[in-house]
Design an enzyme around this catalytic site. Sequence first.
Site, PDB file in Angstrom:
ATOM      1  CD  GLU A 173      -5.151   0.309   3.352  1.00  0.00           C
ATOM      2  OE1 GLU A 173      -3.996   0.608   3.702  1.00  0.00           O
ATOM      3  OE2 GLU A 173      -6.085   0.117   4.154  1.00  0.00           O
ATOM      4  CD  GLU A 221      -3.633  -2.886   6.952  1.00  0.00           C
ATOM      5  OE1 GLU A 221      -3.163  -2.458   8.021  1.00  0.00           O
ATOM      6  OE2 GLU A 221      -3.198  -2.553   5.841  1.00  0.00           O
TER       7      GLU A 221
END
Length: 497
Positions: free
Chosen positions: A292, A173
């Site tokens: 995720e 991320e």
Amino acid sequence: MMKAKMTIAKEFKVGKIDNRIYGSFIEHLGRAVYGGIYDPTHPLADEQGFRTDVIDLVKELNVPIVRYPGGNFVSGYNWEDGIGPVQNRPKRLDLAWGTTEPNYVGLNEFMSWCKKANSDCMMAVNLGTRGAEEARNIVEYTNHKGGTYWSDLRKSHGVAEPWNVKLWCLGNEMDGRWQMGAKTASDYGKLANEASKMMKWTDDTIETVLCGSSSRQSPTFGQWEETALDIAYDSVDYVSLHQYYGNQANDTPSFLAKTLELEEFIYSVICVCDYVKAKKRTKKTVNLSFDEWNVWYHSNDVPYERWSYAPPRLEDIYNFEDALLVGSMMITLLRHCDRIKIACLAQLVNVIAPIFTEDGGRVFKQTIFYPFEHMSNFGRGYALNPIIDCPKYDCREFTDVPYLEAIATMSEDEQSVVIFCVNKSQDESAVLEVNLMDFDGFKPIEFISMDGCSKDDVNGFDSEAVCPHTNPLPTVDGSTLTAELKPFSWNVIRLSK
Ligand code: AHR
């Protein structure tokens, strides 16, 4: 009672399901590692301190790959802190989650755990506070046979053979302002490209995953993927997607319809990958790693003691409607298995997870355990996209939401077929007629469902309000199978030749 029709056929193949679509995730976060998979004083701990009752449940979930060690954690992690004699390892502040990391579990311990759990590791490298040099070193330590500094160091740590980790995440991320060492898309693209090149020069059998946006809601979503991919396209194999949903508004129809948005998200990322492919006039295709995904919101405001060791964090207790959304999300992922090769239910133990432990004590299966278990065990082979004709509903966030969400899978030997289906209606059963087409002659062998629960029902150490049960087998007349899908239900119909 609503009426619904479905048609399934061999020709409706989306593609071969890559088993890694049933992956999961363990981060050094809260009680995922310490108190989750590792609890050396637990009566069921093995010689390495791993809880064998937890390993048994992971095996029930049949998880082929586990992403590790983060997550946000990895962006400040020195992987070297987790190797060598445990008593010499440093304790560090983990700035991602505000806790103290003791490094009792590191690379070699986690790799051993994976073997015990019948899983492979999907390893993430730190591209937040560190760079390409540390990334290529960890590949050498982990995968090189011997005769070099890092591989011989591994051997001196008692691991003679390389672990041969095949799949590597290039950071985590990196677009998020909460991320240590967050970057612009072009800075990240350049770093990821160099890291990936050097990692692959160290071991040319590995694959790498470029960070996409941290969710579809990220302000730079789309642009980020395009810019980073444009730079790193030739040296990476997958781009990552992350997405969590919650029912903060207590609006169940909209919550269960989130798969429409998920569908859009997946489609957009495929488009960006193929746009960059077109610009480059290359025959190489970059696929998707949905590394995720889950429901996450119940635990968001729970306080914890800063810099403490393994405090409970992100411990969502999942209810029945969460299980229905998790099942629907997996169905959506399978509908795109031609491009989604990897997916990780985030996470695996205690932290937004299907498995929940008591420190030193019991363990229970959360509601979301079951749809994952069913799909991971029965949904292998090929995904078949059924044609579904069913009533639709409108809600606050979406219009034209089909009440039924479904996918079928066919085993590689073509001898068995499974239909997975969620009925999202809170009050109406569906009479489902399935036209079996060229599966004529296949007989139902099991009909499992989860139904009859209230949307807020949860499981716990002492009670299991939400669990599957078997039903009388659906009837078959000619090539039409008929099944009743209860209101608000998760359904698995298994057929065999
Ligand atoms: O899974 C929990 C966290 O969610 C991860 O650390 C991070 O990557 C994401 O924001």
